[in-house]
Design a protein around this motif. Structure first.
Motif, PDB file in Angstrom:
ATOM      1  N   TYR A 263       0.847  -1.194   0.000  1.00  0.00           N
ATOM      2  CA  TYR A 263       0.000   0.000   0.000  1.00  0.00           C
ATOM      3  C   TYR A 263       0.885   1.247   0.000  1.00  0.00           C
ATOM      4  CZ  TYR A 263      -3.523   3.441   1.362  1.00  0.00           C
ATOM      5  OH  TYR A 263      -4.345   4.542   1.394  1.00  0.00           O
ATOM      6  N   ILE A 264       0.445   2.279  -0.706  1.00  0.00           N
ATOM      7  CA  ILE A 264       1.132   3.574  -0.735  1.00  0.00           C
ATOM      8  C   ILE A 264       0.111   4.657  -0.404  1.00  0.00           C
ATOM      9  CG2 ILE A 264       2.396   5.244  -2.138  1.00  0.00           C
ATOM     10  CD1 ILE A 264       3.401   2.924  -3.837  1.00  0.00           C
ATOM     11  N   GLY A 265       0.460   5.525   0.522  1.00  0.00           N
ATOM     12  CA  GLY A 265      -0.424   6.627   0.887  1.00  0.00           C
ATOM     13  C   GLY A 265       0.355   7.922   1.044  1.00  0.00           C
ATOM     14  N   LYS A 266      -0.342   9.006   1.294  1.00  0.00           N
ATOM     15  CA  LYS A 266       0.309  10.303   1.476  1.00  0.00           C
ATOM     16  C   LYS A 266      -0.388  11.056   2.583  1.00  0.00           C
ATOM     17  CE  LYS A 266      -3.161  12.802  -0.409  1.00  0.00           C
ATOM     18  NZ  LYS A 266      -4.120  11.722  -0.216  1.00  0.00           N
ATOM     19  N   SER A 267       0.300  12.023   3.184  1.00  0.00           N
ATOM     20  CA  SER A 267      -0.289  12.811   4.259  1.00  0.00           C
ATOM     21  C   SER A 267       0.567  14.049   4.516  1.00  0.00           C
ATOM     22  CB  SER A 267      -0.395  11.981   5.544  1.00  0.00           C
ATOM     23  OG  SER A 267      -0.936  12.757   6.600  1.00  0.00           O
ATOM     24  N   ILE A 268      -0.059  15.050   5.135  1.00  0.00           N
ATOM     25  CA  ILE A 268       0.709  16.205   5.586  1.00  0.00           C
ATOM     26  C   ILE A 268       1.362  15.915   6.933  1.00  0.00           C
ATOM     27  CG2 ILE A 268      -0.693  17.872   4.315  1.00  0.00           C
ATOM     28  CD1 ILE A 268      -2.150  18.482   6.934  1.00  0.00           C
ATOM     29  N   ASN A 269       0.972  14.790   7.571  1.00  0.00           N
ATOM     30  CA  ASN A 269       1.594  14.326   8.804  1.00  0.00           C
ATOM     31  C   ASN A 269       1.675  12.801   8.716  1.00  0.00           C
ATOM     32  OD1 ASN A 269       2.035  13.355  11.519  1.00  0.00           O
ATOM     33  ND2 ASN A 269       1.456  15.365  12.281  1.00  0.00           N
TER      34      ASN A 269
END
Length: 274
Positions: free
Chosen positions: A34-40
Motif C-alpha cells: 500500500y502507498i499513501g500520502k499525508s501532511i503528517n
C-alpha cells in the motif's frame, strides 16, 4: 477480535510528523502492499493501525518506509506516480488508466474521442474524463433525457441526415436532427449541461515549475501538458527535467487544476519561453 499490530510499533515511532508518502511493505520488497500520502505521515499511519477494517493489510505488513516531501502538492504528485509505477495490491485509486475518453463538443457536432488519438492537454471544447466509452454514453443519455437532445447528433445512435430520429416522434427530442430546432441551440443546451465537466487545456507555452516551500526548504515540481516530470531542489535543476510527457494524466490534472486556476499563481515559474 482486532488486535493492534504491535510488530509495527517501532516503525511507526520512527515516522516523521511531516509531509510525504508512506509505504507498507510485505515479505517482498519488489512491490509495496500500500502507498499513501499525508501532511503528517506518523499521524496518518497511526490512523491505519487503529482501523479494524484494515487488519488484513496490517497483518501482511512487515515494515513501513517513507519519503518526505516539501509540501502537500509534492506528496500528492509523488503518491500518484508511485502507485502507477508499482501498482500496490491494496491501492484501489490512482492506478493507471491506459486510455481515457471525453466529449468533443463543437458548434456543429458532438463526438466521443479517446486520449490515444486526441491530445487532451491541448484540445479545447472537451468535456468529461471517462475511463471507458460506456460511462460517456450514460452521461449523454441522462442529459439528453433532461434537455430533449438528439441521440443521433450526440454520436450515440445511427440516423439519416435531415430525417427525424425515433425520439423526436416520441417528443423526447426537440428536433435538431430534422431542423425543428436550430443545431446551435441544441449544442448550446448541451454545453450548458456539461459546464461543470469541462476539461481545461494546458494554458502555458511549455513546461512550468510549481514552487513549494516549507520553512527554509523548497522544491520545484515540473509539469508539462498536465504530466508530472519530476521534482527538483533548485530552479536550475528543474530546467533539466525535459522528459517527454507520456500522455494525458487524469490524476495529475485533477491534483493541479484547482491550484493553477483558483489560487495565487506567484509560485508558478515558466521554464520554456513562449
Amino acid at each position: 477480535m482486532y488486535r493492534y499490530p504491535d510488530h509495527l510499533a517501532g516503525d511507526v515511532a520512527a515516522l516523521p510528523q511531516t509531509c510525504g508518502v508512506y509505504l507498507f511493505h510485505g515479505d517482498s520488497d519488489a512491490h509495496p502492499l500500500y502507498i499513501g500520502k499525508s501532511i503528517n505521515i506518523r499521524r496518518r499511519v497511526q490512523s491505519h493501525l487503529r482501523n479494524p477494517r484494515e487488519a488484513r493489510l496490517l497483518a501482511a505488513t512487515q515494515r513501513i518506509s517513507y519519503i518526505e516531501t516539501v509540501g502537500e502538492i509534492g506528496a500528492l504528485l509523488l503518491e500518484s506516480t508511485l502507485v502507477k509505477q508499482q501498482r500496490p495490491l491494496y491501492n484501489k485509486r490512482l492506478r493507471k488508466v491506459r486510455r481515457l475518453c471525453a466529449l468533443l463538443v463543437l458548434d456543429n457536432s458532438t463526438r466521443i474521442v479517446f486520449s490515444d488519438a486526441v491530445d487532451f492537454s491541448r484540445t479545447p471544447d472537451l468535456y468529461g474524463l471517462f475511463a471507458h466509452r460506456a460511462a460517456a454514453v450514460d452521461l449523454l443519455r441522462d442529459i439528453a433525457d433532461r434537455e430533449r437532445l438528439c441521440l443521433t447528433l450526440l454520436d450515440i445512435e445511427k440516423g439519416r441526415p435531415g430525417q427525424p430520429c425515433f425520439r423526436y416522434q416520441l417528443a423526447k427530442c426537440a428536433g435538431a436532427c430534422c431542423g425543428a430546432e436550430p443545431l446551435s441551440v441544441h449544442q448550446s443546451r448541451l454545453r450548458a449541461a456539461l459546464t461543470h465537466t469541462q476539461v481545461r487545456h494546458w494554458p502555458f507555452p511549455g513546461r512550468i515549475a510549481i514552487e513549494e516551500k516549507q520553512g527554509r526548504r523548497r522544491a520545484f515540481h515540473v509539469i508539462s501538458n498536465w504530466f508530472y516530470l519530476g521534482t527538483a531542489a533548485t530552479l536550475r535543476s528543474a530546467q533539466k527535467l525535459r522528459l517527454p510527457a507520456a500522455g494525458f494524466d487524469r490524476d495529475c490534472y485533477r491534483i493541479l487544476c484547482r491550484r493553477l486556476f483558483h489560487e495565487q499563481n506567484a509560485h508558478i515559474r515558466l521554464l520554456d519561453a513562449p
